[in-house]
Design a protein around this motif. Structure first.
Motif, PDB file in Angstrom:
ATOM      1  N   ASP A 294       0.820  -1.213  -0.141  1.00  0.00           N
ATOM      2  CA  ASP A 294      -0.190   0.165  -0.058  1.00  0.00           C
ATOM      3  C   ASP A 294       0.969   1.185  -0.019  1.00  0.00           C
ATOM      4  O   ASP A 294       0.488   2.171  -0.832  1.00  0.00           O
ATOM      5  CB  ASP A 294      -0.973  -0.092   1.380  1.00  0.00           C
ATOM      6  N   ALA A 295       1.776   1.231   0.928  1.00  0.00           N
ATOM      7  CA  ALA A 295       2.917   2.485   1.012  1.00  0.00           C
ATOM      8  C   ALA A 295       3.391   2.701  -0.490  1.00  0.00           C
ATOM      9  O   ALA A 295       3.574   3.936  -0.889  1.00  0.00           O
ATOM     10  CB  ALA A 295       3.978   2.351   1.993  1.00  0.00           C
ATOM     11  N   THR A 296       3.980   1.641  -1.001  1.00  0.00           N
ATOM     12  CA  THR A 296       4.814   1.809  -2.290  1.00  0.00           C
ATOM     13  C   THR A 296       3.429   1.997  -3.541  1.00  0.00           C
ATOM     14  O   THR A 296       3.980   3.302  -4.089  1.00  0.00           O
ATOM     15  CB  THR A 296       5.052   0.260  -2.902  1.00  0.00           C
ATOM     16  N   ARG A 297       2.536   1.639  -3.474  1.00  0.00           N
ATOM     17  CA  ARG A 297       1.513   1.852  -4.508  1.00  0.00           C
ATOM     18  C   ARG A 297       1.134   3.398  -4.111  1.00  0.00           C
ATOM     19  O   ARG A 297       0.928   4.197  -5.131  1.00  0.00           O
ATOM     20  CB  ARG A 297       0.312   1.057  -4.357  1.00  0.00           C
ATOM     21  N   ARG A 298       0.853   3.837  -3.070  1.00  0.00           N
ATOM     22  CA  ARG A 298       0.512   5.117  -2.829  1.00  0.00           C
ATOM     23  C   ARG A 298       1.558   6.164  -3.059  1.00  0.00           C
ATOM     24  O   ARG A 298       1.284   7.080  -3.505  1.00  0.00           O
ATOM     25  CB  ARG A 298       0.429   5.362  -1.188  1.00  0.00           C
ATOM     26  N   ARG A 299       2.937   5.824  -3.087  1.00  0.00           N
ATOM     27  CA  ARG A 299       3.873   6.666  -3.348  1.00  0.00           C
ATOM     28  C   ARG A 299       3.815   6.877  -4.930  1.00  0.00           C
ATOM     29  O   ARG A 299       4.037   7.984  -5.442  1.00  0.00           O
ATOM     30  CB  ARG A 299       5.253   6.093  -2.800  1.00  0.00           C
ATOM     31  N   ARG A 300       3.814   5.724  -5.625  1.00  0.00           N
ATOM     32  CA  ARG A 300       3.550   5.765  -6.925  1.00  0.00           C
ATOM     33  C   ARG A 300       2.602   6.464  -7.592  1.00  0.00           C
ATOM     34  O   ARG A 300       2.683   7.405  -8.751  1.00  0.00           O
ATOM     35  CB  ARG A 300       3.767   4.329  -7.620  1.00  0.00           C
ATOM     36  N   VAL A 301       1.328   6.383  -7.167  1.00  0.00           N
ATOM     37  CA  VAL A 301       0.184   7.106  -7.279  1.00  0.00           C
ATOM     38  C   VAL A 301       0.283   8.566  -7.168  1.00  0.00           C
ATOM     39  O   VAL A 301       0.021   9.519  -7.839  1.00  0.00           O
ATOM     40  CB  VAL A 301      -1.137   6.631  -6.778  1.00  0.00           C
TER      41      VAL A 301
ATOM     42  N   GLN B  70      -6.413   8.054  -0.911  1.00  0.00           N
ATOM     43  CA  GLN B  70      -5.474   7.890   0.029  1.00  0.00           C
ATOM     44  C   GLN B  70      -6.084   8.208   1.295  1.00  0.00           C
ATOM     45  O   GLN B  70      -5.167   7.819   2.508  1.00  0.00           O
ATOM     46  CB  GLN B  70      -4.304   8.877  -0.196  1.00  0.00           C
ATOM     47  N   GLY B  71      -7.249   8.466   1.777  1.00  0.00           N
ATOM     48  CA  GLY B  71      -7.792   8.709   3.128  1.00  0.00           C
ATOM     49  C   GLY B  71      -6.952   9.749   3.997  1.00  0.00           C
ATOM     50  O   GLY B  71      -6.615  10.985   3.334  1.00  0.00           O
TER      51      GLY B  71
ATOM     52  N   PRO C 199     -17.310   4.501   2.120  1.00  0.00           N
ATOM     53  CA  PRO C 199     -16.780   5.016   0.855  1.00  0.00           C
ATOM     54  C   PRO C 199     -17.300   4.523  -0.443  1.00  0.00           C
ATOM     55  O   PRO C 199     -17.355   4.864  -1.342  1.00  0.00           O
ATOM     56  CB  PRO C 199     -15.356   5.247   1.037  1.00  0.00           C
ATOM     57  N   GLN C 200     -17.358   2.974  -0.406  1.00  0.00           N
ATOM     58  CA  GLN C 200     -17.705   2.127  -1.713  1.00  0.00           C
ATOM     59  C   GLN C 200     -19.032   2.616  -1.979  1.00  0.00           C
ATOM     60  O   GLN C 200     -19.398   2.873  -3.151  1.00  0.00           O
ATOM     61  CB  GLN C 200     -17.461   0.704  -1.332  1.00  0.00           C
ATOM     62  N   ALA C 201     -19.865   2.471  -1.064  1.00  0.00           N
ATOM     63  CA  ALA C 201     -21.318   3.001  -1.377  1.00  0.00           C
ATOM     64  C   ALA C 201     -21.376   4.421  -1.983  1.00  0.00           C
ATOM     65  O   ALA C 201     -22.218   4.552  -2.673  1.00  0.00           O
ATOM     66  CB  ALA C 201     -22.264   2.662  -0.239  1.00  0.00           C
ATOM     67  N   ARG C 202     -20.631   5.107  -1.354  1.00  0.00           N
ATOM     68  CA  ARG C 202     -20.735   6.538  -1.695  1.00  0.00           C
ATOM     69  C   ARG C 202     -20.155   6.924  -3.080  1.00  0.00           C
ATOM     70  O   ARG C 202     -20.905   7.807  -3.774  1.00  0.00           O
ATOM     71  CB  ARG C 202     -20.053   7.354  -0.724  1.00  0.00           C
ATOM     72  N   LEU C 203     -19.237   6.122  -3.437  1.00  0.00           N
ATOM     73  CA  LEU C 203     -18.894   6.168  -4.834  1.00  0.00           C
ATOM     74  C   LEU C 203     -19.824   5.701  -5.859  1.00  0.00           C
ATOM     75  O   LEU C 203     -19.974   6.230  -6.852  1.00  0.00           O
ATOM     76  CB  LEU C 203     -17.612   5.352  -5.064  1.00  0.00           C
ATOM     77  N   ASP C 204     -20.803   4.543  -5.362  1.00  0.00           N
ATOM     78  CA  ASP C 204     -21.756   4.144  -6.233  1.00  0.00           C
ATOM     79  C   ASP C 204     -22.744   5.265  -6.454  1.00  0.00           C
ATOM     80  O   ASP C 204     -23.602   5.281  -7.535  1.00  0.00           O
ATOM     81  CB  ASP C 204     -22.498   3.030  -5.619  1.00  0.00           C
TER      82      ASP C 204
ATOM     83  N   PHE D 288      -7.008   2.888  -7.896  1.00  0.00           N
ATOM     84  CA  PHE D 288      -5.777   3.424  -7.218  1.00  0.00           C
ATOM     85  C   PHE D 288      -5.710   3.963  -5.729  1.00  0.00           C
ATOM     86  O   PHE D 288      -4.780   4.073  -5.247  1.00  0.00           O
ATOM     87  CB  PHE D 288      -5.245   4.634  -8.221  1.00  0.00           C
ATOM     88  N   GLY D 289      -6.954   3.778  -5.261  1.00  0.00           N
ATOM     89  CA  GLY D 289      -7.008   4.117  -3.666  1.00  0.00           C
ATOM     90  C   GLY D 289      -6.480   3.013  -2.898  1.00  0.00           C
ATOM     91  O   GLY D 289      -6.789   1.927  -3.024  1.00  0.00           O
ATOM     92  N   THR D 290      -5.920   3.409  -1.559  1.00  0.00           N
ATOM     93  CA  THR D 290      -5.270   2.279  -0.676  1.00  0.00           C
ATOM     94  C   THR D 290      -6.337   2.423   0.336  1.00  0.00           C
ATOM     95  O   THR D 290      -6.396   1.467   1.157  1.00  0.00           O
ATOM     96  CB  THR D 290      -4.046   2.706  -0.563  1.00  0.00           C
ATOM     97  N   ASP D 291      -6.806   3.393   0.714  1.00  0.00           N
ATOM     98  CA  ASP D 291      -7.465   3.785   2.117  1.00  0.00           C
ATOM     99  C   ASP D 291      -8.513   4.664   2.075  1.00  0.00           C
ATOM    100  O   ASP D 291      -8.513   5.807   2.257  1.00  0.00           O
ATOM    101  CB  ASP D 291      -6.406   4.297   3.036  1.00  0.00           C
TER     102      ASP D 291
END
Length: 180
Positions: free
Chosen positions: A39-46, A103-104, A140-145, A159-162
């Motif tokens: 998650d930290a690596t993905r967050r840094r790349r995004v 990324q919360g 947040p998943q329901a909110r995105l809907d 791309f979100g991690t948190d």
């Protein structure tokens, strides 16, 4: 016997340097679960791609009102006190806007909102004053809907991690605010 490379350093030294630079698995060194490291690596790349490649043209297009469903949110830096503007996807429902932060609490604008909830939002080429609140109990998943932008919701999920929901209470009937 430890072999030496061209620079005269030992292969053990080279392996340690590679590990410290992130070229090898770092889970042993950090004593954290592999998913947290991922998650930290993905967050840094995004964050790198968004900050240097995607956000500059998106900020200009959002400023001009060319990107529906996206707004500029202006927060006050929690340490510096400077204005910080970020492009975010927002679903507006009357005088309430909803943002799902990819990324919360790792996002700078979310931490700024927690420190100072008074923000400005540029919606439809006009600045509006607002109060932002981090909603911990929301899904947040329901909110995105509820967002009308399926591609935006898919990108946030991918791309979100948190994921974290932020509610924006827009000042009722407020026109442009140029007080800052």
């Amino acid at each position: 016997m430890v072999g030496r490379c061209r620079s005269g350093r030992t292969s053990l030294h080279r392996r340690l340097v590679q590990r410290d630079r992130g070229r090898m698995d770092t889970t042993d060194r950090l004593d954290t679960p592999k998913s947290a490291v991922d998650d930290a690596t993905r967050r840094r790349r995004v964050r790198f791609v968004q900050r240097w490649i995607l956000n500059p043209p998106m900020k200009a297009a959002t400023w001009l009102g060319l990107v529906p469903g996206h707004v500029l949110i202006e927060t006050i830096g929690r340490v510096s006190g400077k204005r910080r503007r970020n492009v975010v996807g927002m679903h507006v429902d009357g005088d309430v806007g909803w943002i799902v932060a990819e990324q919360g609490r790792h996002s700078g604008y979310v931490r700024n909102v927690e420190a100072n909830p008074q923000v400005r939002v540029r919606v439809r080429r006009r600045w509006r004053t607002a109060t932002a609140v981090v909603v911990v109990d929301d899904d947040p998943q329901a909110r995105l809907d509820t967002f009308a932008m399926a591609r935006h919701a898919a990108a946030v999920r991918r791309f979100g991690t948190d994921l974290l929901t932020v509610r924006i209470d827009l000042a009722p009937g407020a026109g442009p605010d140029r007080s800052r």
